[in-house]
Design an enzyme around this catalytic site. Structure first.
Site, PDB file in Angstrom:
ATOM      1  N   LYS A 132       0.885  -1.119   0.082  1.00 15.74           N
ATOM      2  CA  LYS A 132      -0.155   0.064  -0.121  1.00 15.74           C
ATOM      3  C   LYS A 132       1.067   1.304  -0.137  1.00 15.74           C
ATOM      4  CE  LYS A 132      -4.051  -1.809   0.777  1.00 15.74           C
ATOM      5  NZ  LYS A 132      -5.258  -2.376   1.255  1.00 15.74           N
ATOM      6  N   LYS A 215      -3.569  -9.774  -7.191  1.00 19.91           N
ATOM      7  CA  LYS A 215      -4.688 -10.486  -6.456  1.00 19.91           C
ATOM      8  C   LYS A 215      -5.868  -9.627  -7.009  1.00 19.91           C
ATOM      9  CE  LYS A 215      -5.213  -8.656  -2.253  1.00 19.91           C
ATOM     10  NZ  LYS A 215      -5.582  -8.349  -0.850  1.00 19.91           N
ATOM     11  N   LYS A 218     -10.903  -4.767  -4.676  1.00 18.34           N
ATOM     12  CA  LYS A 218     -11.888  -3.774  -5.073  1.00 18.34           C
ATOM     13  C   LYS A 218     -10.984  -2.495  -5.038  1.00 18.34           C
ATOM     14  CE  LYS A 218     -13.010  -4.377  -0.331  1.00 18.34           C
ATOM     15  NZ  LYS A 218     -13.329  -5.371   0.604  1.00 18.34           N
TER      16      LYS A 218
END
Ligand code: TYM
Length: 354
Positions: A132, A215, A218
């Protein structure tokens, strides 16, 4: 029992009158957006399948959702939607404890205690945190994003959890939770049950439709990369038709065919048929056949779930009553665990706490 009455060592044992304790299971999904097929296959579906054999607790982990910026109204809507999805996929509120994390303040309470026994280096090494913050820009990254696995450890440890059913990407967080529990127990005395992750054999890591090395999630800016549980049949079929494929034309799950492997994995998870059986059924067929069949299969699987979600969302009072009751039951377990942890570490300071 006297010696004369004792059974010989290998005689069959009389069935014990005490029922065997079922393992306590805890898991959750964060309501940062509508859930994907990855969430369903990696987590939800397995929770439902195993719910009768265990002592299950499932939580909508909304405290986790605020570690990234999210519109408050959207967060409220997502929280209700995820709870409705829990019920729609078949979690039985008579059997499972279903609740929303922010209704049980013991989660954030224990997280603070566990902060003191979790190391900065451990948090910094977490793959998800590194992903992230991959662009190297730490400006604007909340401290919550770094501390997130501590809250997750608190979620799990509050309930004396034995098993944590999650997708592959959460395994590292559950392992950190184990380390934290073992460390706390070692420093302050037996307090927490040390849990183990339970990862499904098929569907633990569903990949993006536009890039099979990533992966399915969303947060991907390309909506064509994921299937949402709310997607209608036309959208699902279109997304699968556009999914990237591999070179060659044989339908095989091999390391040089990661995209086809992903599609076969989805088909296997949804049908329960092993991948070799599916490969055999597709001998001589084209990639397009697999995509078309999968479009039907995913749409048919999601349709009844979507109908039930709509029913639960149409009756907010019923949904809230189920979650209120769940939170009450959750607090009855979480309260004593937090009190014990605080006592062990010295925060429960009154004479009565000793
Ligand atoms: P979250 O909300 O990202 O995902 C929820 C569950 O879905 C699984 N999953 C996948 N499985 C297979 N393929 C994929 N592409 C895929 N994407 C997601 C995840 O592994 C997870 O099981 N930190 C957790 C939520 C959490 C939690 C907990 C889980 C908070 N506290 C305590 C278990 C126990 C998370 O962000 O999951």
């Amino acid at each position: 029992m006297t010696e004369a009455q004792a059974s010989p060592p290998d005689a069959p044992r009389a069935p014990s009158a005490e029922p065997k304790k079922r393992p306590r299971v805890f898991s959750g999904v964060k309501p940062t957006g509508t859930l994907t097929l990855g969430n369903y296959l990696g987590a939800l579906r397995n929770w439902v399948q195993g719910q009768r054999e265990v002592d299950p607790i499932f939580c909508v982990v909304n405290d986790h959702a605020i570690t990234i910026r999210i519109d408050p109204e959207e967060l409220r809507r997502n929280t209700r939607e995820v709870a409705a999805i829990y019920l729609a996929v078949g979690l039985d509120p008579e059997h499972c404890i279903l609740f929303v994390q922010s209704d049980v303040p013991e989660h954030t309470g224990l997280a603070w205690v566990l902060n003191s026994v979790t190391y900065y280096g451990e948090l910094h090494r977490m793959t998800q945190f590194k992903d992230k913050t991959a662009k190297g820009k730490l400006e604007g990254v909340s401290a919550g994003l770094l501390n997130y696995p501590i809250l997750m450890a608190a979620d799990i440890l509050l309930y004396n959890t034995d098993e944590v059913p999650v997708g592959e990407d959460q395994k590292q967080h559950v392992e950190l939770c184990r380390d934290v529990a073992i460390r706390f127990n070692g420093l302050f005395g037996e307090t927490f049950v040390v849990p183990k992750p339970v990862i499904p054999k098929v569907g633990a890591r569903i990949m993006s439709l536009d890039d099979p090395t990533r992966k399915m999630e969303k947060s991907n800016p390309n909506a064509g990369s994921y299937i949402l549980l709310t997607d209608g049949p036309d959208v699902i079929k279109k997304k699968l038709a556009r999914a990237v494929t591999d070179s060659g034309s044989e339908i095989l799950a091999t390391p040089d065919k990661p995209a086809i492997t992903n599609l076969l994995t989805i088909a296997s998870a949804l049908t329960g048929k092993p991948i070799p059986q599916l490969q055999e059924a597709y001998v001589g067929k084209m990639y397009g056949h697999l995509k078309k069949d999968l479009g039907e299969l995913v749409s048919e699987t999601l349709k009844p779930i979507q109908e039930k979600v709509a029913t639960y969302l149409a009756d907010p009072a019923q949904l809230e009553a189920i979650l209120d009751r769940g939170a009450e039951r959750a607090r009855a377990i979480a309260g004593p665990t937090l009190a014990l942890a605080k006592k062990r570490i010295g925060l429960g300071w009154k004479a009565a706490a000793r």
